[in-house]
Design an enzyme around this catalytic site. Structure first.
Site, short mmCIF file in Angstrom:
data_model
loop_
_atom_site.label_atom_id
_atom_site.label_comp_id
_atom_site.label_asym_id
_atom_site.label_seq_id
_atom_site.Cartn_x
_atom_site.Cartn_y
_atom_site.Cartn_z
N CYS A 189 67.27 18.02 72.10
CA CYS A 189 67.70 17.26 70.92
C CYS A 189 66.68 16.15 70.65
O CYS A 189 66.03 15.64 71.56
CB CYS A 189 69.09 16.66 71.17
SG CYS A 189 69.73 15.67 69.79
N GLN A 207 80.26 18.39 65.66
CA GLN A 207 80.90 19.70 65.68
C GLN A 207 82.23 19.60 66.46
O GLN A 207 82.34 18.81 67.41
CB GLN A 207 79.97 20.73 66.31
CG GLN A 207 78.68 20.96 65.51
CD GLN A 207 77.78 22.00 66.15
OE1 GLN A 207 78.19 23.12 66.39
NE2 GLN A 207 76.53 21.61 66.41
N SER A 230 74.88 24.65 68.39
CA SER A 230 73.52 24.14 68.66
C SER A 230 73.01 24.57 70.02
O SER A 230 71.78 24.66 70.23
CB SER A 230 73.51 22.61 68.57
OG SER A 230 73.88 22.18 67.29
#
Length: 239
Positions: A189, A207, A230
């Site tokens: 990330c 999410q 992700s």
């Protein structure tokens, strides 16, 4: 007193008490006056048994008292005492037929005033996270790798190994420091440059699976493996 005759009990007569029957028959001045019969007050019906009260009244000539009385003078004295007792026993006692006392418990006034304060709903948390992407991720690329080819299983295994290292640290400050170090090195990330910090965020910003896991943690608690579109995550809640 006259000689040869029975002795009269004058003091007993003077006090208005009845002379025994055998002495009345020997008196020369005539029989003693009869005592007026007094009627005992009748008790309420619920204090006497049904059958016992009726039979006692007929035998004694008056309403029977539910107590044992001594033998009285006159025609009805013999049956009144025993029948009164049997009526008392048949009726179940002095309080037979009365409603039972009810017990009511009242809460203290102070307890009624003090209401439990509901816990405030959690609206925001602050957390660190470490992301491992895989080939099936929504965007399989990162600052570390332009094209990510590892599988979901490989990404999950790698993250489990990192979690073992973090879970072995007892101090919460040391765990946070190690989490930030690993995030800078291993996370896919863009928050890696900040040690995996996502800052403070509210509901509806992440999410659903990530939000549910983050809001379900206690402060300074490390999550398990969290899967989203992700990739796979580790989360450490700070606030």
């Amino acid at each position: 007193s006259r000689s040869g005759g029975p002795r009269e009990e004058g003091p007993l007569r003077g006090r208005g008490m009845a002379v025994p029957m055998e002495r009345q028959e020997l008196k020369e001045d005539g029989p003693a006056p009869k005592r007026p019969r007094t009627r005992a007050p009748a008790l309420a019906p619920h204090l006497l048994g049904g059958g016992g009260a009726a039979s006692a009244g007929k035998a004694g000539g008056s309403a029977a008292l539910p107590i044992r009385t001594g033998g009285g003078s006159g025609g009805g004295g013999g049956g009144g005492g025993s029948l009164g007792t049997s009526a008392f026993e048949a009726g179940g006692g002095l309080f037979a037929g009365l409603p039972e006392a009810a017990s009511t418990t009242c809460a203290p006034k102070d307890a009624q005033k003090i209401a439990e304060t509901p816990a405030k709903p959690l609206t925001h948390v602050r957390a660190l996270h470490l992301l491992k992407k895989h080939s099936k991720s929504r965007r399989p690329s990162s600052w570390r790798e332009k094209v990510i080819t590892r599988s979901l299983e490989e990404a999950t295994h790698s993250l489990k190994e990192l979690r073992k290292r973090l879970a072995a640290i007892e101090s919460k400050d040391k765990m946070r420091a190690e989490f930030e170090r690993l995030a800078r090195k291993e996370s896919d990330c863009s928050s890696a440059k900040d040690g995996g910090s996502l800052g403070k965020f509210g509901r509806g910003q992440m999410q659903p699976a990530f939000e549910s896991a983050a809001f379900g943690l206690r402060i300074h608690e490390l999550s398990g493996i969290v899967t989203t579109d992700s990739g796979v995550h580790l989360i450490l809640r700070l606030e």
